[in-house]
Design an enzyme around this catalytic site. Structure first.
Site, PDB file in Angstrom:
ATOM      1  N   GLU A  55       0.823  -1.210   0.000  1.00 48.57           N
ATOM      2  CA  GLU A  55       0.000   0.000   0.000  1.00 48.57           C
ATOM      3  C   GLU A  55       0.861   1.265   0.000  1.00 48.57           C
ATOM      4  OE1 GLU A  55      -4.235  -0.780   1.962  1.00 48.57           O
ATOM      5  OE2 GLU A  55      -3.131   0.709   3.095  1.00 48.57           O
ATOM      6  N   LYS A  84     -13.237   1.827  -2.201  1.00 48.02           N
ATOM      7  CA  LYS A  84     -14.213   2.114  -1.140  1.00 48.02           C
ATOM      8  C   LYS A  84     -15.353   2.973  -1.697  1.00 48.02           C
ATOM      9  CE  LYS A  84     -11.378   1.912   3.122  1.00 48.02           C
ATOM     10  NZ  LYS A  84     -10.914   2.634   4.301  1.00 48.02           N
ATOM     11  N   HIS A  86       7.393 -27.383  -0.149  1.00 51.02           N
ATOM     12  CA  HIS A  86       6.715 -28.568  -0.687  1.00 51.02           C
ATOM     13  C   HIS A  86       5.537 -28.184  -1.572  1.00 51.02           C
ATOM     14  CE1 HIS A  86       9.020 -31.380   1.912  1.00 51.02           C
ATOM     15  NE2 HIS A  86       9.183 -30.242   2.580  1.00 51.02           N
TER      16      HIS A  86
HETATM   17  O1  PA5 Z   1      -3.568   1.552   5.666  1.00 53.35           O
HETATM   18  C1  PA5 Z   1      -4.687   1.988   5.597  1.00 53.35           C
HETATM   19  O2  PA5 Z   1      -4.940   3.189   5.835  1.00 53.35           O
HETATM   20  C2  PA5 Z   1      -5.880   1.120   5.224  1.00 53.35           C
HETATM   21  O3  PA5 Z   1      -5.542  -0.179   4.890  1.00 53.35           O
HETATM   22  C3  PA5 Z   1      -6.865   1.088   6.400  1.00 53.35           C
HETATM   23  O4  PA5 Z   1      -6.190   0.602   7.521  1.00 53.35           O
HETATM   24  C4  PA5 Z   1      -8.089   0.214   6.116  1.00 53.35           C
HETATM   25  O5  PA5 Z   1      -8.687   0.596   4.920  1.00 53.35           O
HETATM   26  C5  PA5 Z   1      -9.094   0.351   7.252  1.00 53.35           C
HETATM   27  O6  PA5 Z   1      -9.498   1.682   7.393  1.00 53.35           O
HETATM   28  P1  PA5 Z   1     -10.224   2.215   8.688  1.00 53.35           P
HETATM   29  O7  PA5 Z   1      -9.313   2.047   9.841  1.00 53.35           O
HETATM   30  O8  PA5 Z   1     -10.506   3.655   8.407  1.00 53.35           O
HETATM   31  O9  PA5 Z   1     -11.477   1.407   8.863  1.00 53.35           O
END
Ligand code: PA5
Length: 427
Positions: free
Chosen positions: A279, A416, A300
């Site tokens: 990410e 999202k 394996h």
């Molecule tokens: O790294 C990030 O910001 C995302 O992966 C969020 O952690 C994930 O989308 C969850 O978001 P939130 O904590 O707002 O529910």
């Protein structure tokens, strides 16, 4: 506590591949908060800057919750659960006997999983830690609605108040508003720390306290890493790792990095690492694809591909844990029908270590697959804190070397928003 060994990469001298001046320039962007996304660099000083009053309050609430439950449901997705689960599994192990079982929810919208979980919880004394920075994410939102409803039904609204804790933004989002209205305890996710960098904030620390983990040791490890990573150039081990993977990617054309562990209880750690690197770097058409394997298990299954499949695409980064948590020996057997008596003078850790040697030689020298080796001292709470900080420094360096903003996730936001639109969420 983490040593980078580049002996099996084919990179003879890292300083010939990346100029120290380039590393020093990016280091200044991180420490002086001048790079893209600099508003999200709160994690850099968090091990020494965290709010000790809130930490004390978390300990008190967690102790009380721990005394009342046998099961904790951690509701969250992405950065709001992966680090907690990685710590839980790495530190407590996969078959621990702690009084509190931790179950994860809100990371899936599977109807079958949710149904099985709600049935399983019918006879449990459970509590909920719901974690969402935005407070509006669909998956944890749905899971919380269902499980909160079940808890209220099982124990009543008044008792449920003592069993539900929300970890979210200090003022924004539906979760904060809901928690305040219903009188649930809340803990704050700092504005300047993004989801995937947040495991050392209440996001991870609160559930881990309820799980009986020694979080003081986690902080000690993170502090130690912060101190040891004070070098601004390639003498900094996290930057050595960042630079090596950057060179393999941009100069030698490798597209995929597989994080390999020889410890089953580190599997979720590799999932956390995948999110952290995927990410942070996967944008603007750049970034290595982070993937992972657990050896010798996956030798394996995927071992054949790693040894002889498509070349010059993937390299491995191998975590080698020096000290085991316990020494198990191969028992002697007088009949020796399984013909294993030749191993009885050895511990399993020695055999696992020998496997690492043999595999490194086979994959690099025969299979021409570069292997970065990360030598970890041990696999405990302190090491967890240390490695979190270490990988966070590495990813910041690595993403800035690629000239991408490590701290946003525009691609995740697109999915999202699309989902909200398709499901008809009101503006
Ligand atoms: O790294 C990030 O910001 C995302 O992966 C969020 O952690 C994930 O989308 C969850 O978001 P939130 O904590 O707002 O529910």
């Amino acid at each position: 506590m983490i040593k980078v060994n580049l002996e099996y990469t084919g990179l003879n001298d890292l300083s010939q591949e990346v100029k120290d001046s380039e590393i020093i320039k990016v280091d200044a962007m991180i420490r002086n908060r001048t790079g893209a996304g600099a508003d999200f660099l709160g994690w850099v000083d968090w091990p020494v800057n965290f709010d000790s009053t809130e930490y004390k309050a978390m300990k008190k609430v967690a102790k009380n919750l721990r005394s009342k439950i046998d099961t904790l449901i951690v509701i969250g997705i992405g950065g709001s659960y992966l680090g907690t689960r990685a710590a839980d599994e790495m530190i407590r192990g996969l078959n621990h006997s702690d009084k509190v079982e931790v179950i994860y929810a809100g990371h899936t919208m599977s109807s079958s999983y949710t149904d099985q979980l709600t049935k399983y919880l019918k006879n449990k004394h459970f509590g909920i830690a719901v974690v969402s920075k935005s407070g509006t994410t669909t998956e944890p939102g749905i899971a919380f609605r269902i499980l909160e409803g079940q808890l209220v039904q099982q124990v009543g609204a008044e008792a449920a108040k003592e069993l539900i804790v929300a970890i979210t933004d200090k003022s924004k989002g539906a979760l904060k508003a809901l928690a305040d209205q219903k009188g649930y305890q809340t803990f704050e996710i700092p504005d300047d720390i993004g989801g995937r960098f947040s495991v050392l904030t209440p996001v991870g620390i609160f559930p881990l306290l309820v799980a009986g983990v020694n979080t003081d040791n986690i902080f000690d490890g993170a502090k130690k890493a912060r101190k040891q990573l004070s070098k601004h150039d390639l003498a900094n081990s996290a930057y050595q790792y960042a630079a090596a993977r950057y060179v393999l990617n941009t100069k030698y054309g490798y597209k995929t990095e597989a994080l390999v562990s020889y410890e089953s209880q580190m599997q979720l750690l590799t999932e956390w690492w995948k999110q952290l690197f995927g990410e942070s770097e996967g944008k603007d058409g750049k970034g290595l694809l982070p993937t992972s394997m657990v050896f010798s298990t996956d030798l394996h299954s995927l071992g054949q591909w790693v040894q002889e499949g498509t070349r010059n695409v993937m390299f491995e980064t191998v975590i080698r844990v020096k000290k085991p948590l316990a020494n198990v020996k191969v028992p002697k057997n007088k009949d020796n029908l399984d013909e294993l008596n030749y191993l009885t003078s050895k511990t399993l850790h020695e055999i696992n270590s020998t496997a690492i040697e043999g595999v490194l030689d086979a994959h690099f020298n025969v299979g021409k697959m570069p292997n970065i080796v990360l030598e970890f001292d041990k696999m405990d709470d302190e090491m967890f804190g240390y490695l979190v900080y270490w990988f966070e420094m590495a990813v910041a360096m690595s993403a800035y070397l690629l000239e991408v903003n490590p701290f946003n996730q525009p691609g995740v936001d697109i999915y999202k928003k699309n989902m909200f639109k398709l499901l008809g969420k009101p503006e």
